[in-house]
Design a protein around this motif. Structure first.
Motif, mmCIF file in Angstrom:
data_model
loop_
_atom_site.group_PDB
_atom_site.id
_atom_site.type_symbol
_atom_site.label_atom_id
_atom_site.label_comp_id
_atom_site.label_asym_id
_atom_site.label_seq_id
_atom_site.Cartn_x
_atom_site.Cartn_y
_atom_site.Cartn_z
ATOM 1 N N UNK A 350 0.862 -1.193 0.000
ATOM 2 C CA UNK A 350 0.000 0.000 0.000
ATOM 3 C C UNK A 350 0.887 1.227 0.000
ATOM 4 N N UNK A 351 0.617 2.195 -0.873
ATOM 5 C CA UNK A 351 1.520 3.344 -1.022
ATOM 6 C C UNK A 351 0.705 4.534 -1.469
ATOM 7 N N UNK A 352 0.905 5.671 -0.815
ATOM 8 C CA UNK A 352 0.190 6.875 -1.234
ATOM 9 C C UNK A 352 1.082 8.097 -1.063
ATOM 10 N N UNK A 353 0.690 9.163 -1.727
ATOM 11 C CA UNK A 353 1.422 10.420 -1.657
ATOM 12 C C UNK A 353 0.781 11.311 -0.600
ATOM 13 N N UNK A 354 1.632 12.086 0.062
ATOM 14 C CA UNK A 354 1.200 12.937 1.163
ATOM 15 C C UNK A 354 1.502 14.392 0.800
ATOM 16 N N UNK A 355 0.468 15.224 0.718
ATOM 17 C CA UNK A 355 0.656 16.636 0.387
ATOM 18 C C UNK A 355 1.483 17.345 1.439
ATOM 19 N N UNK A 356 2.307 18.317 1.002
ATOM 20 C CA UNK A 356 3.228 18.962 1.950
ATOM 21 C C UNK A 356 3.255 20.488 1.815
ATOM 22 N N UNK A 357 2.490 21.063 0.864
ATOM 23 C CA UNK A 357 2.580 22.506 0.628
ATOM 24 C C UNK A 357 1.516 23.226 1.464
ATOM 25 N N UNK A 358 1.957 24.213 2.233
ATOM 26 C CA UNK A 358 1.035 24.983 3.060
ATOM 27 C C UNK A 358 0.103 25.840 2.217
ATOM 28 N N UNK A 359 -1.054 26.254 2.783
ATOM 29 C CA UNK A 359 -2.042 27.004 2.007
ATOM 30 C C UNK A 359 -1.508 28.330 1.479
ATOM 31 N N UNK A 360 -0.650 29.021 2.254
ATOM 32 C CA UNK A 360 -0.131 30.314 1.791
ATOM 33 C C UNK A 360 0.781 30.117 0.581
ATOM 34 N N UNK A 361 1.664 29.117 0.651
ATOM 35 C CA UNK A 361 2.573 28.856 -0.473
ATOM 36 C C UNK A 361 1.789 28.398 -1.695
ATOM 37 N N UNK A 362 0.756 27.586 -1.474
ATOM 38 C CA UNK A 362 -0.067 27.103 -2.598
ATOM 39 C C UNK A 362 -0.782 28.281 -3.261
#
Ligand SMILES: [Zn+2]
Ligand SMILES: [Zn+2]
Length: 410
Positions: A350-362
């Motif tokens: 089982x493998x998934x991606x985890x978001x890492x960008x904060x809302x301000x940077x996005x």
């Protein structure tokens, strides 16, 4: 929706994150990181074994009869000078004096896994069986997972019912993304030595110039992607290093190249590596090289292909607990990693991606679509990669906890 991770576990995970981020270590040198991770697992009540396949750490938590689920995070960092401006930015150097940075987010994975283990250890309702927590060394060199298996990891863990891992990516923090098929490529790295015949630059007719042969190899290799691979299948052939070392008035004896080949199906990878070998030999033969070229496979990683059943179970659990708006799909990426070696005993991945960008940077990234924003946001392996740790960690801990509970439900 529930948030399974208690605040105390998150606080401890964030402290571990900042400590590991500030003190990164290169592949194979992860002494301090392994110690910090092992100590944290021990404080949560796990039985911990160190020194597996190098500096690998294995923590075990038994909760009655049931399945064995292994969750893995990586210990190592990259030879980069951090340029994030964070107050806990790395100023560390390797044993060889190189600057080191956690630019791939492995510090985030470790801290999230420690937080999940802490949560599952303190609240043993909702899951049963054996939780195995692995801190894997030397992922960036694609050596650590295989080394841990070769060193008897599966003897320590017993038979596995599932192997889980997550990887940070520049998606919004708080999100997870699952693949509908392979999520990361398999790769082969080839070291090529072209053996020519050196001499005086004034007498080229008496030489076989390996620089010219190497240059022709680089150009001919472009046809592997454009002509040997299906247009519908993502593949990469990249020449990252091309080296000829002689003064301008000398024809060198040898030229060396380092080539990476990547594909999202093992059969394609095998076929393309054969094409690369064939082109190297053909170019050397046509130039009249006095000796066969050397083509040595120096690294190999398997395709990261999550199991469809595990993905469905974990994704459903993520949708239920995180909310559908925080769970998205991930297309195959030509990045690579070595976690699939841990499934050597036949366990599904089982493998998934985890978001890492904060809302301000996005929000500040130009463009409106995710694709437009991704072109300007610092990605993994950038010296400016700076995850929004509190948000990404909260999601990362929750994603692991609900995945383990879904696969090992009481
Ligand atoms: Zn990496
Ligand atoms: Zn990584």
């Amino acid at each position: 929706m529930t948030t399974p991770a208690p605040a105390a576990a998150l606080t401890r995970a964030l402290a571990l994150y900042r400590d590991v981020h500030a003190h990164p270590e290169l592949s194979g040198e992860e002494v301090r990181t392994a110690h910090a991770f092992a100590r944290t697992l021990g404080e949560s009540g796990l039985r911990v074994v160190g020194g597996v396949g190098g500096h690998g750490v294995v923590g075990t938590l038994d909760n009655g009869p049931g399945p064995t689920v292994l969750v893995r995070a990586e210990l190592d960092a990259l030879p980069l000078q951090e340029d994030t401006g964070l107050d806990y930015a790395s100023t560390a150097t390797s044993s060889g004096g190189r600057p080191v940075m956690h630019a791939c987010g492995h510090d985030l994975h470790l801290a999230a896994l420690a937080g999940a283990a802490d949560t599952l250890a303190r609240d043993r309702s909702g899951w049963r069986g054996r939780l195995v927590v692995v801190g894997q060394p030397a992922e960036e060199t694609l050596e650590g997972a295989a080394a841990m298996v070769a060193d008897g990891l599966l003897d320590v863990t017993g038979p596995l019912d599932a192997v889980l891992a997550q990887h940070s990516v520049p998606l919004p923090a708080g999100m997870v993304a699952h693949g509908g098929g392979p999520v990361l490529a398999g790769s082969a790295t080839l070291a090529v030595t072209v053996r020519g015949r050196g001499g005086h630059a004034a007498s080229p007719h008496l030489t076989v110039d390996p620089a010219v042969v190497a240059a022709s190899i680089v150009l001919q290799l472009q046809t592997v992607v454009s002509r040997a691979a299906s247009p519908s299948e993502p593949v990469i052939v990249n020449v990252g290093r091309l080296h000829v070392d002689s003064p301008p008035n000398v024809v060198a004896d040898v030229a060396t190249l380092e080539v990476t080949v990547r594909a999202v199906a093992e059969t394609t990878l095998v076929r393309l590596v054969e094409r690369v070998r064939a082109i190297v030999h053909a170019q050397c033969a046509s130039a009249g090289c006095p000796a066969e070229p050397l083509v040595v496979e120096v690294a190999r990683s398997p395709v990261t292909q999550p199991d469809a059943g595990v993905t469905a179970t974990v994704r459903d659990a993520h949708v239920r607990h995180l909310g559908a708006q925080r769970v998205t799909w991930w297309p195959p990426s030509l990045a690579t990693e070595d976690v699939a070696h841990l499934t050597a005993g036949g366990a599904p991945l089982g493998y998934w991606m985890l978001g890492a960008v904060g809302p301000a940077a996005w929000a500040a990234a130009p463009g409106t679509s995710a694709l437009e924003k991704l072109t300007s946001l610092p990605a993994n392996h950038s010296p400016r990669y700076a995850p929004d740790a509190p948000r990404a960690l909260a999601a990362g801990v929750d994603a692991l906890v609900v995945a383990v509970r879904a696969l090992a439900s009481a």
